[in-house]
Structure formats: C-alpha cells, structure tokens
Motif scaffolding. Structure first.
Motif, PDB file in Angstrom:
ATOM      1  N   GLY A   1       0.781  -1.235   0.000  1.00 35.89           N
ATOM      2  CA  GLY A   1       0.000   0.000   0.000  1.00 35.89           C
ATOM      3  C   GLY A   1       0.806   1.275   0.000  1.00 35.89           C
ATOM      4  N   MET A   2       2.077   1.217  -0.399  1.00 36.36           N
ATOM      5  CA  MET A   2       2.858   2.454  -0.442  1.00 36.36           C
ATOM      6  C   MET A   2       2.353   3.401  -1.519  1.00 36.36           C
ATOM      7  SD  MET A   2       6.894   1.887   0.366  1.00 36.36           S
ATOM      8  CE  MET A   2       7.252   1.048  -1.154  1.00 36.36           C
ATOM      9  N   GLY A   3       1.723   2.845  -2.562  1.00 37.89           N
ATOM     10  CA  GLY A   3       1.241   3.694  -3.634  1.00 37.89           C
ATOM     11  C   GLY A   3       2.381   4.241  -4.471  1.00 37.89           C
ATOM     12  N   SER A   4       2.132   5.361  -5.140  1.00 37.08           N
ATOM     13  CA  SER A   4       3.135   5.986  -5.987  1.00 37.08           C
ATOM     14  C   SER A   4       3.728   7.202  -5.298  1.00 37.08           C
ATOM     15  CB  SER A   4       2.517   6.415  -7.323  1.00 37.08           C
ATOM     16  OG  SER A   4       2.006   5.287  -8.007  1.00 37.08           O
ATOM     17  N   PRO A   5       5.013   7.477  -5.538  1.00 37.73           N
ATOM     18  CA  PRO A   5       5.624   8.651  -4.910  1.00 37.73           C
ATOM     19  C   PRO A   5       5.071   9.941  -5.478  1.00 37.73           C
ATOM     20  CG  PRO A   5       7.116   7.673  -6.498  1.00 37.73           C
ATOM     21  CD  PRO A   5       5.948   6.748  -6.390  1.00 37.73           C
ATOM     22  N   PRO A   6       5.092  11.015  -4.712  1.00 42.78           N
ATOM     23  CA  PRO A   6       4.579  12.295  -5.194  1.00 42.78           C
ATOM     24  C   PRO A   6       5.358  12.781  -6.404  1.00 42.78           C
ATOM     25  CG  PRO A   6       5.827  12.563  -3.155  1.00 42.78           C
ATOM     26  CD  PRO A   6       5.633  11.103  -3.355  1.00 42.78           C
ATOM     27  N   GLY A   7       4.631  13.237  -7.435  1.00 47.34           N
ATOM     28  CA  GLY A   7       5.291  13.761  -8.627  1.00 47.34           C
ATOM     29  C   GLY A   7       5.765  12.704  -9.602  1.00 47.34           C
ATOM     30  N   GLY A   8       5.474  11.418  -9.287  1.00 45.22           N
ATOM     31  CA  GLY A   8       5.907  10.341 -10.162  1.00 45.22           C
ATOM     32  C   GLY A   8       7.263   9.791  -9.759  1.00 45.22           C
ATOM     33  N   LEU A   9       7.511   8.533 -10.122  1.00 42.90           N
ATOM     34  CA  LEU A   9       8.705   7.825  -9.698  1.00 42.90           C
ATOM     35  C   LEU A   9       9.992   8.487 -10.180  1.00 42.90           C
ATOM     36  CD1 LEU A   9      10.133   5.420  -8.420  1.00 42.90           C
ATOM     37  CD2 LEU A   9       9.708   4.124 -10.516  1.00 42.90           C
ATOM     38  N   GLU A  10      10.061   8.845 -11.446  1.00 43.81           N
ATOM     39  CA  GLU A  10      11.313   9.366 -11.994  1.00 43.81           C
ATOM     40  C   GLU A  10      11.725  10.661 -11.311  1.00 43.81           C
ATOM     41  OE1 GLU A  10      13.336  10.578 -16.297  1.00 43.81           O
ATOM     42  OE2 GLU A  10      11.293   9.784 -16.219  1.00 43.81           O
ATOM     43  N   ALA A  11      10.798  11.591 -11.191  1.00 46.34           N
ATOM     44  CA  ALA A  11      11.123  12.877 -10.576  1.00 46.34           C
ATOM     45  C   ALA A  11      11.459  12.710  -9.101  1.00 46.34           C
ATOM     46  CB  ALA A  11       9.953  13.846 -10.754  1.00 46.34           C
ATOM     47  N   TRP A  12      10.697  11.865  -8.418  1.00 41.76           N
ATOM     48  CA  TRP A  12      10.915  11.665  -6.982  1.00 41.76           C
ATOM     49  C   TRP A  12      12.273  11.033  -6.731  1.00 41.76           C
ATOM     50  CZ3 TRP A  12      11.775   7.636  -3.631  1.00 41.76           C
ATOM     51  CH2 TRP A  12      11.544   7.891  -2.267  1.00 41.76           C
ATOM     52  N   SER A  13      12.634  10.023  -7.530  1.00 39.71           N
ATOM     53  CA  SER A  13      13.864   9.284  -7.309  1.00 39.71           C
ATOM     54  C   SER A  13      15.102  10.159  -7.451  1.00 39.71           C
ATOM     55  CB  SER A  13      13.962   8.105  -8.279  1.00 39.71           C
ATOM     56  OG  SER A  13      12.921   7.185  -8.051  1.00 39.71           O
TER      57      SER A  13
ATOM     58  N   PHE B   1      21.907   0.562  -0.428  1.00 39.20           N
ATOM     59  CA  PHE B   1      20.516   0.111  -0.500  1.00 39.20           C
ATOM     60  C   PHE B   1      20.517  -1.407  -0.449  1.00 39.20           C
ATOM     61  CE2 PHE B   1      17.143  -1.245  -3.660  1.00 39.20           C
ATOM     62  CZ  PHE B   1      16.081  -1.139  -2.778  1.00 39.20           C
ATOM     63  N   TYR B   2      19.734  -1.984   0.490  1.00 35.72           N
ATOM     64  CA  TYR B   2      19.771  -3.429   0.737  1.00 35.72           C
ATOM     65  C   TYR B   2      18.560  -4.186   0.181  1.00 35.72           C
ATOM     66  CZ  TYR B   2      23.987  -2.627   3.348  1.00 35.72           C
ATOM     67  OH  TYR B   2      25.272  -2.277   3.671  1.00 35.72           O
ATOM     68  N   GLY B   3      17.706  -3.507  -0.599  1.00 42.91           N
ATOM     69  CA  GLY B   3      16.720  -4.233  -1.392  1.00 42.91           C
ATOM     70  C   GLY B   3      15.267  -4.082  -1.029  1.00 42.91           C
ATOM     71  N   TRP B   4      14.965  -3.980   0.278  1.00 38.84           N
ATOM     72  CA  TRP B   4      13.545  -3.965   0.682  1.00 38.84           C
ATOM     73  C   TRP B   4      12.847  -2.734   0.113  1.00 38.84           C
ATOM     74  CZ3 TRP B   4      10.081  -0.821   3.005  1.00 38.84           C
ATOM     75  CH2 TRP B   4       8.900  -1.412   3.489  1.00 38.84           C
ATOM     76  N   PRO B   5      11.583  -2.828  -0.350  1.00 40.24           N
ATOM     77  CA  PRO B   5      10.761  -4.051  -0.460  1.00 40.24           C
ATOM     78  C   PRO B   5      10.813  -4.701  -1.835  1.00 40.24           C
ATOM     79  CG  PRO B   5       9.378  -2.150  -0.868  1.00 40.24           C
ATOM     80  CD  PRO B   5      10.783  -1.610  -0.624  1.00 40.24           C
ATOM     81  N   TRP B   6      11.550  -4.099  -2.778  1.00 39.40           N
ATOM     82  CA  TRP B   6      11.457  -4.544  -4.174  1.00 39.40           C
ATOM     83  C   TRP B   6      12.346  -5.745  -4.487  1.00 39.40           C
ATOM     84  CZ3 TRP B   6      12.266   0.696  -2.839  1.00 39.40           C
ATOM     85  CH2 TRP B   6      11.105   1.477  -2.872  1.00 39.40           C
ATOM     86  N   PHE B   7      13.486  -5.840  -3.796  1.00 41.15           N
ATOM     87  CA  PHE B   7      14.443  -6.918  -4.071  1.00 41.15           C
ATOM     88  C   PHE B   7      14.950  -7.504  -2.753  1.00 41.15           C
ATOM     89  CE2 PHE B   7      14.548  -4.071  -7.684  1.00 41.15           C
ATOM     90  CZ  PHE B   7      14.499  -4.937  -8.766  1.00 41.15           C
ATOM     91  N   TYR B   8      15.606  -8.655  -2.831  1.00 35.13           N
ATOM     92  CA  TYR B   8      16.211  -9.239  -1.639  1.00 35.13           C
ATOM     93  C   TYR B   8      17.501  -9.967  -2.012  1.00 35.13           C
ATOM     94  CZ  TYR B   8      13.778 -13.488  -3.257  1.00 35.13           C
ATOM     95  OH  TYR B   8      13.316 -14.542  -4.004  1.00 35.13           O
ATOM     96  N   ILE B   9      18.478  -9.904  -1.140  1.00 33.35           N
ATOM     97  CA  ILE B   9      19.774 -10.593  -1.271  1.00 33.35           C
ATOM     98  C   ILE B   9      20.312 -10.418  -2.703  1.00 33.35           C
ATOM     99  CG2 ILE B   9      21.092 -12.660  -0.713  1.00 33.35           C
ATOM    100  CD1 ILE B   9      19.322 -11.591   1.588  1.00 33.35           C
TER     101      ILE B   9
ATOM    102  N   PRO C   1       6.326  -7.055  -8.881  1.00 33.85           N
ATOM    103  CA  PRO C   1       6.940  -7.338 -10.186  1.00 33.85           C
ATOM    104  C   PRO C   1       7.085  -6.075 -11.034  1.00 33.85           C
ATOM    105  CG  PRO C   1       4.642  -8.044 -10.171  1.00 33.85           C
ATOM    106  CD  PRO C   1       4.990  -7.671  -8.755  1.00 33.85           C
ATOM    107  N   GLY C   2       8.306  -5.849 -11.502  1.00 35.91           N
ATOM    108  CA  GLY C   2       8.552  -4.736 -12.412  1.00 35.91           C
ATOM    109  C   GLY C   2       8.407  -3.348 -11.827  1.00 35.91           C
ATOM    110  N   ALA C   3       8.302  -3.238 -10.495  1.00 35.09           N
ATOM    111  CA  ALA C   3       8.021  -1.929  -9.892  1.00 35.09           C
ATOM    112  C   ALA C   3       9.227  -0.990  -9.916  1.00 35.09           C
ATOM    113  CB  ALA C   3       7.534  -2.110  -8.453  1.00 35.09           C
ATOM    114  N   ARG C   4      10.444  -1.539  -9.703  1.00 31.50           N
ATOM    115  CA  ARG C   4      11.623  -0.677  -9.633  1.00 31.50           C
ATOM    116  C   ARG C   4      12.807  -1.288 -10.388  1.00 31.50           C
ATOM    117  NH1 ARG C   4      11.812   3.544  -5.985  1.00 31.50           N
ATOM    118  NH2 ARG C   4      13.516   4.149  -7.375  1.00 31.50           N
TER     119      ARG C   4
END
Length: 436
Positions: A209-221, A298-306, A315-318
C-alpha cells in the motif's frame, strides 16, 4: 605451552563440518552448539517453493531447563523475574543497563562477588517502548545515557555509577517514524562521536500500500537517496543519522527491512545491523542477515532481496534499482528473527573469539519447522566476515509447539563474559569459558 583447556576449545570448534547450501538449513531439533552453517546467495530457494506457514510458538515455564553451550563453556542464570528484558548495554564501570520494553523502563544491574547481582535498580521509567541504549560520549567517562523509544530519542544526564537518573529526560529527537509494525529502535554512536545512528524498521512486511511517490517515480527518485521509500514508509526500513544533538537528520542506509540490532565493529568503526527480513515467501525465504552497513547503500527492501532477486509481490516496480542492491555479509536461515548483536572484545573467551560477533535469534512464526531461538557466533577472519555462523547457545525450545525462551539482547560484560537476555521468561544468562 598451550593450555589444555584452549586445545579442547580449539578441537571442539573444528569438530563439526561446515554445513552448506540446503544442508545449512535446519530446525530446532538439529540445532546444537558447535554446528557451523554457510548460506550463500546462490543457495536461495525459489519463491513459493514451500507454502508460507503460520506456526507461532506457545510459551511455557522454564522449569529446570538450562540453555546449552559449547564444550569448554558454561552458562549460568544471572537474574530472572524481569519484565520483557530486551537490549543490554554495559557501562564503563560494569553496570548492566537493561531495556524493559513493555513496562517502559531502563533497569540497572550491578554485580557483586561471584558475579551475582548485588544491586537491582530502576534507572528511569515512563518511557515509550524503550529499546536501544547508548552512552555518550564514547570512552570511560560518558556524560549521557541515550535511550531510543519507539517514537523518539531521549537522554539522561549521567555520571558513571549512577543507579537512578538524576533529572528528567531531555528530548533529542522529538519524532521518529512510529506506528504499525516494528517498534524497536536501536542506537549507536560512531567512534569519532560526531554521528548518532538510529535504526527504524518498516511499517509493513513488504511495503504493502505504499502507492506511488509524489510527482511520479522518476522525478521523486532523482531527489532521494537510492532505495528511499515514500508515503507512510518514509524514513522506515532504514538507518538514520543525526548529530549527537539530534540535528542534521539524514538517511544513512535504506532498504533494510528491520535492523533490530545495531553495533559498531571495533576494528573498522563500521556500523553493523542484525536484520529481520520479510515473511510470506515460504519456509526458506528470505534469509535474515547480519551485515556491515555502508553509508548510502541500498539493501533491497521491499522490491528486491539478497541482491537482484525481485520480490514477486512487486513485479517490475523498480527496475532502476535491480543492480544497486548491496548483498549482506552473512546470511542466516530464514525466519530466525535476528535481533540484538555485539562484537566480542573481552579476554575471558579463548583468543580465537576475539573480534567475532554474536547475534540473538528470537525465532519466528512463519516457518513450518521452527528455527531460531538461539544465539549464533558470526565468524571473522582479520576483521572480515567469512560468511559462516555457528550455533553457540541453544536449548530454548521444548518441543514442536512450545518454547521457554526467546533471545533478544546480547552484550559483553566488563569481565569478558557474554550476557544474553530472553524476553519471554524474563531472564538474563551469563556465559563464560572454563579451563579443562
């Protein structure tokens, strides 16, 4: 001439082969002091290889049961009848500070002759789920005791030997992310005394339920540290950094689901985390871990692990983060629930333990065959982890459904003994090496 007891300890340490790959995975029945395990990223199971199981333990009375330790060591009950004892920290004079989390207080134990508790006092009360405790500045004459509450950092004026706080708490950080899950906040200071690190666990299992970052992913990142979260998870699943006055607030490292235990490695000055990873992907995913923590990593959570293993729930989020994940140093069997940790610098244990780390495994609800419920030794060589860990203290499980103890806090006493708290029975244990 090498003492006989040291030869016995060395022989005992080499008697067990290193269990690797699938063989390194076990359950409480196979746990015993001296078993050495090595889990590598290439050993990971596939998501869903086994179903996710809810298997909470029922707590029972300890009775006459005592934990088990390796040959050449002994374990003794130091104190019982405490209420939810969790983090342990040792003051310069040897006093043992205990965070009793649920009652909201810090207790001080002072040992007398025969390493028995001679004084037992409440140092401070009225706190909000206190967990981390740290003395500042570093060294033999700290002036403050810092306490990490679930939602803040406070400090008390301190002179070495104080058994009770001499004044009310002073607020250093007024608001830490709080609410939802993972309320433990640990705290350490860097060796130069310029930075205060505070661990903050995620509010969820895997960022639901994190949703999308404000202003969209690219700009926020572009404006954030790598792997930073947003929304209600902002500044969570992370290690934060401040100056000792609580100013200059920044993210130190991200993507660490729940860094419960923080410690500074003496040889390097590097912070380390003992980490609870995510649930719900089966018995053998995702490994918990004990790792050095690099600034900006960055250690992966929540998109990746180890590494670049993508969590199937995102899937495909980041895809932009796939090759930016730092792999932890020491992987621990999934659902062990790694909590407190410390580095051994005492001289009471044999010399080969010098510089090794110890971590407390609390045990989890999310495995069909129970694991954890023990203290492990993290093996080091020349200050660097080998990736291996060893069962060091076991025996907290009664049977498939019952346990009498769940290790949490771990510290090295002034005399070099290893101290272990467990929060279900309210006990603290003392481990020492013994001549043969």
């Amino acid at each position: 001439m090498v003492p006989i007891w040291l030869l016995v300890a060395c022989i005992g340490a080499q008697a067990e082969p290193v269990l690797q790959g699938k063989d390194a995975y076990g359950s409480w029945q196979a746990d015993k002091p001296g078993v050495v395990r090595l889990i590598r990223p290439e050993d990971l199971a596939k998501p869903g290889a086994s179903r996710s199981v809810s298997n909470s333990a029922r707590v029972t009375a300890r009775g006459e049961m005592t934990p088990q330790v390796p040959q050449g060591f002994k374990i003794e009950l130091l104190v019982d009848s405490l209420s939810d004892p969790r983090v342990l920290r040792v003051a310069p004079n040897g006093d043992i500070f205990v965070a009793e989390t649920r009652p909201g207080r810090i207790r001080v134990l002072r040992l007398g002759e025969g390493a028995k508790v001679a004084t037992n006092e409440i140092f401070a009360s009225g706190l909000n789920r206190p967990f981390g405790v740290a003395f500042f500045p570093n060294g033999d004459d700290p002036q403050w005791v810092y306490v990490a509450n679930a939602n803040s950092v406070v400090r008390f004026r301190y002179r070495v030997g104080d058994l009770k706080a001499s004044a009310k708490a002073e607020t250093v950080v007024a608001s830490l992310p709080a609410g939802s899950g993972h309320s433990t906040r640990d705290i350490v200071f860097t060796p130069d005394g310029k930075r205060m690190l505070v661990s903050v666990g995620s509010a969820s299992n895997v960022g639901e339920g994190m949703g999308s970052p404000p202003g969209g992913l690219e700009a926020w990142s572009k404006a954030q540290p790598v792997g930073a979260s947003w929304g209600y998870e902002a500044e969570r699943a992370a290690v934060l950094t401040f100056d000792p006055e609580g100013k200059d607030r920044k993210l130190y490292a991200t993507g660490i689901r729940n860094c419960v235990g923080l410690a500074i490695q003496p040889q390097t000055g590097q912070p380390w985390c003992s980490t609870n990873e995510r649930d719900g992907l089966g018995d053998d995913l995702v490994p918990d871990y004990v790792t050095s923590v690099k600034e900006g990593a960055f250690y992966g959570w929540p998109w990746f692990y180890i590494g670049n293993n993508e969590d199937p729930r995102h899937p495909g989020a980041r895809p932009d983060l796939k090759d930016k994940v730092t792999v932890p140093d020491v992987l621990v069997q999934p659902h062990s629930a790694s909590l407190g940790m410390t580095f051994y610098q005492g001289t009471q244990f044999p010399s080969e333990y010098q510089g090794d780390a110890f971590a407390a495994e609390h045990g989890s609800w999310n495995r069909s065959k129970r694991t954890g419920y023990k203290v492990i030794r993290i093996r080091m060589k020349d200050g660097k982890p080998t990736g291996e860990y060893e069962d060091f203290v076991t025996g907290f499980v009664v049977n498939d459904t019952q346990v009498w103890g769940r290790p949490v806090g771990i510290a090295v006493a002034k005399d070099g003994a290893l101290l272990i708290s467990e929060d279900t029975g309210g006990t603290i244990w003392r481990v020492t090496s013994v001549p043969k």
